[in-house]
Enzyme design. Structure first.
Site, PDB file in Angstrom:
ATOM      1  CG  ASN A  88      -1.817   1.210   1.278  1.00  0.00           C
ATOM      2  OD1 ASN A  88      -1.654   2.170   0.540  1.00  0.00           O
ATOM      3  ND2 ASN A  88      -2.800   1.163   2.159  1.00  0.00           N
ATOM      4  CB  ALA A 131      -1.440   5.439   1.425  1.00  0.00           C
ATOM      5  CB  CYS A 132       1.192   1.735   4.391  1.00  0.00           C
ATOM      6  SG  CYS A 132       1.906   0.935   5.840  1.00  0.00           S
ATOM      7  N   GLY A 133       3.540   4.068   5.401  1.00  0.00           N
ATOM      8  CA  GLY A 133       4.968   4.281   5.609  1.00  0.00           C
ATOM      9  C   GLY A 133       5.742   2.987   5.810  1.00  0.00           C
ATOM     10  NE  ARG A 162       5.809   6.248   1.940  1.00  0.00           N
ATOM     11  CZ  ARG A 162       4.825   6.641   2.738  1.00  0.00           C
ATOM     12  NH1 ARG A 162       3.564   6.332   2.440  1.00  0.00           N
ATOM     13  NH2 ARG A 162       5.081   7.355   3.819  1.00  0.00           N
TER      14      ARG A 162
END
Length: 114
Positions: free
Chosen positions: A8, A10-12, A15
């Site tokens: 995802n 949007a997920c730190g 990433r």
């Protein structure tokens, strides 16, 4: 080595896990944005089995209504069906390599299967 990450963007944590994979020499990364392309119930069951966790342990509680819906106490089949119907319920990231599968929270857990 091939690595597949259910990611995802949007997920730190997701990433950071992807960055570890991309920076690891000899690792060919396949990225699946699971919110756009959700895994099947059978694939999720296989991933969790190979990771040594239950579907309930792979359930995302934060930012979802999973607890209110009773999913932490539901059967494996019910949890998997809910995840397929609403992929936001899948905790991320999940990484699969030839050495195994891990739910990479924290992100450094991915190093166990590289």
């Amino acid at each position: 080595m091939k690595a597949t990450i259910w990611h995802n963007p949007a997920c730190g944590t997701s990433r950071k896990t992807l960055a570890i994979l991309e920076e690891s020499p000899g690792v060919e990364v396949a990225v699946i944005e699971y919110l756009k392309t959700p895994p099947t119930a059978a694939k999720l069951a296989q991933l969790y089995r190979d990771a040594g966790i239950t579907p309930q342990q792979g359930l995302r509680l934060r930012g979802t209504d999973a607890a209110e819906r009773g999913l932490p106490d539901a059967s494996d089949a019910e949890v998997l069906a809910a995840m397929v119907a609403e992929p936001v319920l899948i905790e991320r990231p999940v990484v699969e390599t030839e050495k195994g599968v891990r739910l990479c929270r924290p992100q450094d857990v991915v190093r166990e299967i590289l």
